[in-house]
Motif scaffolding. Structure first.
Motif, mmCIF file in Angstrom:
data_model
loop_
_atom_site.group_PDB
_atom_site.id
_atom_site.type_symbol
_atom_site.label_atom_id
_atom_site.label_comp_id
_atom_site.label_asym_id
_atom_site.label_seq_id
_atom_site.Cartn_x
_atom_site.Cartn_y
_atom_site.Cartn_z
ATOM 1 N N HIS A 4 0.465 -1.349 -0.354
ATOM 2 C CA HIS A 4 -0.122 0.227 -0.272
ATOM 3 C C HIS A 4 0.792 0.643 0.046
ATOM 4 C CE1 HIS A 4 -3.453 -2.275 1.610
ATOM 5 N NE2 HIS A 4 -3.261 -3.074 1.404
ATOM 6 N N VAL A 5 1.364 1.774 -0.824
ATOM 7 C CA VAL A 5 1.341 3.263 -1.258
ATOM 8 C C VAL A 5 0.429 4.629 -1.078
ATOM 9 C CG1 VAL A 5 3.487 4.786 -2.827
ATOM 10 C CG2 VAL A 5 3.295 1.921 -2.726
ATOM 11 N N ALA A 6 1.057 4.947 0.013
ATOM 12 C CA ALA A 6 0.332 6.679 -0.469
ATOM 13 C C ALA A 6 1.309 8.171 -0.336
ATOM 14 C CB ALA A 6 -0.490 6.794 1.252
ATOM 15 N N THR A 7 0.709 9.000 -0.601
ATOM 16 C CA THR A 7 1.615 10.153 -0.872
ATOM 17 C C THR A 7 2.143 10.782 1.007
ATOM 18 O OG1 THR A 7 0.919 10.510 -3.147
ATOM 19 C CG2 THR A 7 2.406 12.699 -1.363
ATOM 20 N N LYS A 8 2.538 11.646 0.525
ATOM 21 C CA LYS A 8 3.260 11.870 2.671
ATOM 22 C C LYS A 8 2.763 12.719 2.818
ATOM 23 C CE LYS A 8 8.463 9.703 3.061
ATOM 24 N NZ LYS A 8 9.585 10.196 1.922
ATOM 25 N N SER A 9 2.266 12.910 3.585
ATOM 26 C CA SER A 9 2.037 13.909 4.911
ATOM 27 C C SER A 9 2.808 15.648 4.175
ATOM 28 C CB SER A 9 0.940 13.972 5.969
ATOM 29 O OG SER A 9 2.497 13.891 6.452
ATOM 30 N N ASP A 10 3.178 15.383 3.873
ATOM 31 C CA ASP A 10 3.759 16.402 3.992
ATOM 32 C C ASP A 10 4.623 17.176 1.674
ATOM 33 O OD1 ASP A 10 5.817 15.393 3.714
ATOM 34 O OD2 ASP A 10 7.558 16.279 4.347
ATOM 35 N N ILE A 11 3.871 16.904 1.215
ATOM 36 C CA ILE A 11 3.727 16.336 -0.019
ATOM 37 C C ILE A 11 2.774 16.976 -0.737
ATOM 38 C CG2 ILE A 11 4.346 15.377 -2.497
ATOM 39 C CD1 ILE A 11 6.331 16.060 -1.024
ATOM 40 N N THR A 12 2.382 17.747 -1.015
ATOM 41 C CA THR A 12 0.572 17.876 -2.581
ATOM 42 C C THR A 12 0.396 16.959 -2.949
ATOM 43 O OG1 THR A 12 0.999 20.183 -1.609
ATOM 44 C CG2 THR A 12 -0.655 19.803 -3.632
ATOM 45 N N ASP A 13 -0.111 16.112 -2.846
ATOM 46 C CA ASP A 13 -0.856 14.924 -4.172
ATOM 47 C C ASP A 13 -2.226 15.886 -4.684
ATOM 48 O OD1 ASP A 13 -2.314 12.951 -5.324
ATOM 49 O OD2 ASP A 13 -2.186 11.615 -3.493
ATOM 50 N N GLY A 14 -1.922 16.160 -6.032
ATOM 51 C CA GLY A 14 -2.302 16.852 -6.917
ATOM 52 C C GLY A 14 -3.501 15.511 -7.614
ATOM 53 N N ARG A 15 -3.045 14.369 -7.688
ATOM 54 C CA ARG A 15 -4.370 13.193 -8.246
ATOM 55 C C ARG A 15 -5.579 13.443 -6.794
ATOM 56 N NH1 ARG A 15 -2.721 7.639 -8.198
ATOM 57 N NH2 ARG A 15 -1.929 8.140 -5.754
ATOM 58 N N ARG A 16 -5.219 13.669 -5.178
ATOM 59 C CA ARG A 16 -5.926 14.027 -4.318
ATOM 60 C C ARG A 16 -6.903 15.630 -4.766
ATOM 61 N NH1 ARG A 16 -6.612 17.510 -0.112
ATOM 62 N NH2 ARG A 16 -4.277 17.606 -0.677
ATOM 63 N N MET A 17 -6.328 16.093 -4.706
ATOM 64 C CA MET A 17 -6.834 17.471 -4.249
ATOM 65 C C MET A 17 -8.348 17.755 -6.254
ATOM 66 S SD MET A 17 -3.671 19.592 -4.039
ATOM 67 C CE MET A 17 -4.232 21.670 -3.708
ATOM 68 N N ALA A 18 -7.475 16.957 -7.240
ATOM 69 C CA ALA A 18 -8.187 17.348 -8.372
ATOM 70 C C ALA A 18 -9.543 16.835 -7.750
ATOM 71 C CB ALA A 18 -7.385 16.649 -9.572
ATOM 72 N N ILE A 19 -9.192 15.207 -7.767
ATOM 73 C CA ILE A 19 -10.994 14.369 -6.889
ATOM 74 C C ILE A 19 -11.723 14.986 -5.533
ATOM 75 C CG2 ILE A 19 -11.721 11.889 -5.806
ATOM 76 C CD1 ILE A 19 -9.241 10.573 -7.842
ATOM 77 N N GLU A 20 -11.085 16.187 -4.675
ATOM 78 C CA GLU A 20 -11.519 16.529 -3.942
ATOM 79 C C GLU A 20 -11.965 17.517 -4.479
ATOM 80 O OE1 GLU A 20 -9.080 18.360 -0.940
ATOM 81 O OE2 GLU A 20 -9.419 16.434 -0.144
ATOM 82 N N ASP A 21 -11.577 18.599 -5.710
ATOM 83 C CA ASP A 21 -12.313 19.145 -6.527
ATOM 84 C C ASP A 21 -13.873 19.346 -7.524
ATOM 85 O OD1 ASP A 21 -10.758 21.568 -5.216
ATOM 86 O OD2 ASP A 21 -9.322 21.747 -7.144
ATOM 87 N N ALA A 22 -13.222 17.937 -7.913
ATOM 88 C CA ALA A 22 -14.400 17.060 -8.810
ATOM 89 C C ALA A 22 -15.663 16.958 -8.244
ATOM 90 C CB ALA A 22 -14.053 16.452 -9.673
ATOM 91 N N VAL A 23 -15.987 16.242 -7.003
ATOM 92 C CA VAL A 23 -16.583 16.097 -6.379
ATOM 93 C C VAL A 23 -17.281 17.494 -5.774
ATOM 94 C CG1 VAL A 23 -17.536 14.773 -4.635
ATOM 95 C CG2 VAL A 23 -15.313 13.944 -6.052
ATOM 96 N N ARG A 24 -16.513 17.847 -4.954
ATOM 97 C CA ARG A 24 -17.531 19.230 -4.125
ATOM 98 C C ARG A 24 -18.289 19.838 -5.472
ATOM 99 N NH1 ARG A 24 -12.417 19.409 -0.644
ATOM 100 N NH2 ARG A 24 -13.682 18.738 1.254
ATOM 101 N N SER A 25 -17.451 19.842 -7.273
ATOM 102 C CA SER A 25 -18.141 21.379 -8.238
ATOM 103 C C SER A 25 -18.945 20.570 -8.376
ATOM 104 C CB SER A 25 -17.454 21.004 -9.090
ATOM 105 O OG SER A 25 -15.989 21.899 -8.706
ATOM 106 N N ALA A 26 -19.494 19.002 -8.167
ATOM 107 C CA ALA A 26 -20.358 18.165 -8.752
ATOM 108 C C ALA A 26 -21.565 18.391 -7.401
ATOM 109 C CB ALA A 26 -20.229 16.675 -9.000
ATOM 110 N N GLY A 27 -21.575 19.041 -6.130
ATOM 111 C CA GLY A 27 -22.162 19.763 -5.416
ATOM 112 C C GLY A 27 -22.347 18.426 -4.061
ATOM 113 N N TYR A 28 -21.048 17.967 -4.213
ATOM 114 C CA TYR A 28 -21.094 16.321 -2.921
ATOM 115 C C TYR A 28 -20.656 17.548 -1.763
ATOM 116 C CZ TYR A 28 -23.010 13.369 -6.058
ATOM 117 O OH TYR A 28 -23.968 12.732 -6.708
#
Length: 80
Positions: A4-28
């Motif tokens: 199991h591999v995850a981005t370190k907490s002090d590194i910006t994860d562009g994939r995570r940010m893009a998904i968060e933005d898309a989900v929130r933009s869809a009204g969730y």
């Protein structure tokens, strides 16, 4: 073996940010998104956890995490 591999907490994860933005933009309304890449490696005799960590993670930006550890503080809501 599962790796199991995850981005370190002090590194910006562009994939995570893009998904968060898309989900929130869809009204969730969501608290956040975490991405964990899971590699399932079978049939490799002698592959150690240390070697798998070297092969499957970027040691600068990522960390290998174990189920039940501090990274898994919440149950998964969606598993893709």
């Amino acid at each position: 073996m599962r790796v199991h591999v995850a981005t370190k907490s002090d590194i910006t994860d562009g994939r995570r940010m893009a998904i968060e933005d898309a989900v929130r933009s869809a009204g969730y309304s969501i608290r956040g998104v975490s991405i964990v890449d899971v590699y399932i490696v079978d049939g490799v005799p002698g592959l150690s956890a240390e070697a798998a960590e070297r092969f499957f993670s970027d040691q600068v930006a990522q960390r290998v995490v174990a189920p039940g550890g501090p990274f898994y503080r919440q149950p998964w809501s969606v598993l893709i």
